[in-house]
Design a protein around this motif. Structure first.
Motif, PDB file in Angstrom:
ATOM      1  N   TYR A  56       0.590  -1.101  -0.073  1.00  0.00           N
ATOM      2  CA  TYR A  56      -0.182  -0.120   0.135  1.00  0.00           C
ATOM      3  C   TYR A  56       0.761   1.209   0.241  1.00  0.00           C
ATOM      4  CZ  TYR A  56      -4.616  -2.136   0.946  1.00  0.00           C
ATOM      5  OH  TYR A  56      -5.606  -3.203   0.561  1.00  0.00           O
ATOM      6  N   GLU A  67      -2.962   5.393   0.727  1.00  0.00           N
ATOM      7  CA  GLU A  67      -3.739   4.171   0.820  1.00  0.00           C
ATOM      8  C   GLU A  67      -3.941   3.700   2.342  1.00  0.00           C
ATOM      9  OE1 GLU A  67      -2.313   1.717  -1.974  1.00  0.00           O
ATOM     10  OE2 GLU A  67      -3.638   2.016  -3.571  1.00  0.00           O
ATOM     11  N   LEU A 119      -7.177   3.837   4.679  1.00  0.00           N
ATOM     12  CA  LEU A 119      -7.654   2.611   5.760  1.00  0.00           C
ATOM     13  C   LEU A 119      -7.802   3.083   6.970  1.00  0.00           C
ATOM     14  CD1 LEU A 119      -5.199  -0.163   4.232  1.00  0.00           C
ATOM     15  CD2 LEU A 119      -7.665  -0.061   4.112  1.00  0.00           C
ATOM     16  N   ILE A 173     -15.000  -2.504   2.585  1.00  0.00           N
ATOM     17  CA  ILE A 173     -14.564  -0.980   2.254  1.00  0.00           C
ATOM     18  C   ILE A 173     -16.131  -0.233   1.963  1.00  0.00           C
ATOM     19  CG2 ILE A 173     -13.477   0.619   0.516  1.00  0.00           C
ATOM     20  CD1 ILE A 173     -11.231  -1.618   0.274  1.00  0.00           C
ATOM     21  N   LEU A 201      -9.234   3.906  -2.169  1.00  0.00           N
ATOM     22  CA  LEU A 201      -9.273   2.344  -1.860  1.00  0.00           C
ATOM     23  C   LEU A 201     -10.094   1.731  -3.063  1.00  0.00           C
ATOM     24  CD1 LEU A 201      -9.838   1.925   1.709  1.00  0.00           C
ATOM     25  CD2 LEU A 201      -7.548   1.934   0.693  1.00  0.00           C
TER      26      LEU A 201
END
Length: 339
Positions: free
Chosen positions: A272, A276, A280, A294, A329
């Motif tokens: 990632y 990103e 998260l 997600i 994402l």
């Protein structure tokens, strides 16, 4: 020696995006432009199918007529295609500089305007005409401080430089006889110019491999989405854009090496990026979260922080942050578009 239309067409078909036919016709500026833009981003190469006879005619012009051209001859006419090319390539060179050279001191004051000016002047020097390099660069250096620090600055700088180049267009001086224009020195100069353009970008790509792969993937996907209504044109552009990968497969023999390359890409894409990781955290998710997880987290948080439902003063800013995290994402979980 007179140039052949058939040979020019053969070179156009075999290596047109790399400018082989322009090398044959001694149009070195055009060849360099094609090397750096892969045939004018593909569109210029296709357009040249009907332009090659004119190029061959120019190359076969009597050198004596060139030497007798009056010094006070009127400047060449303004071409809308050339002007549009100057603007686009200036922006392209500026974007490459933003990617590979933005860590240099005085980038926005010196480096960026010089890169944009180089792109504009390269297009203005294609064919039998050129422009005043000094005035083009001066315009870039004057315009750049007005947009200091903006990632959109290549656009206005390129526009200003293109207008200046169009105002000071002129014919090139007569060329030396072909027998004195050795191919070796010409290729050496073109190679140095190509290296100067690609080396900073190559360093940036290898230095930021993961982020670059995502950026290029998004750019290619967005470009191909534009041509959804013309599947054949989309396929042609996809083929051109993936040409470097196919060349790599040819040199490595494909098979095991191709699979190994794909595995390397998969490993890189598992990591990632910083953006990103932050996304998260915003959505309170783990690294292995699925697309369904997600989406579920985004919808719950969007309901919580929507300004219409949450009177908090921070609600709007948090709602925007949640949306941005979801989009980041979501791009990662898009299906791969290429075979």
């Amino acid at each position: 020696m007179a140039k052949s239309v058939m040979v020019a067409y053969a070179l156009w078909a075999a290596g047109g995006p790399l400018g082989l036919h322009h090398l044959y016709l001694r149009r070195d500026s055009h060849a360099l432009l094609w090397m750096l833009t892969l045939g004018g981003f593909g569109f210029g190469w296709v357009r040249e199918f009907i332009r090659i006879p004119a190029y061959v005619g120019e190359a076969n012009q009597d050198a004596e007529k060139e030497r007798k051209r009056p010094p006070t001859m009127a400047p060449p006419p303004v071409g809308p295609v050339r002007f549009a090319g100057q603007v686009c390539v200036g922006i392209y060179f500026g974007t490459v500089a933003l990617i590979g050279l933005n860590s240099l001191n005085f980038f926005y004051l010196i480096v960026l305007p010089l890169c944009v000016g180089a792109g504009v002047h390269l297009v203005s020097s294609v064919g039998q005409q050129t422009s005043d390099l000094q005035k083009t660069m001066t315009t870039c250096l004057i315009t750049s401080p007005l947009f200091y620090g903006s990632t959109l600055s290549p656009l206005p700088i390129s526009l200003a430089a293109s207008v200046t180049a169009a105002q000071h267009r002129k014919f090139k001086p007569p060329q030396r006889p072909e027998s004195k224009q050795e191919l070796g020195p010409r290729l050496f100069r073109l190679g140095l110019a190509w290296l100067a353009f690609s080396a900073p970008l190559g360093y940036c790509i290898f230095h930021n491999t993961t982020a670059t792969l995502y950026y290029l993937s998004d750019c290619v996907a967005a470009l191909l989405d534009i041509f959804w209504f013309l599947p054949w044109l989309r396929s042609v552009i996809e083929y051109i854009l993936l040409m470097p990968y196919r060349i790599l497969c040819v040199f490595t023999g494909g098979g095991y090496y191709e699979e190994a390359w794909r595995k390397v890409l998969e490993i890189l894409l598992r990591e990632y990026t910083e953006r990103e990781k932050e996304a998260l955290q915003v959505l309170s998710l783990q690294a292995e979260a699925s697309l369904e997880e997600i989406t579920h987290s985004y919808r719950e948080l969007a309901k919580t922080w929507h300004p219409d439902h949450n009177p908090s003063k921070d609600a709007e800013a948090m709602f925007v942050k949640v949306q941005e995290a979801y989009e980041i994402l979501l791009r990662r979980h898009k299906p791969h578009r290429f075979k």
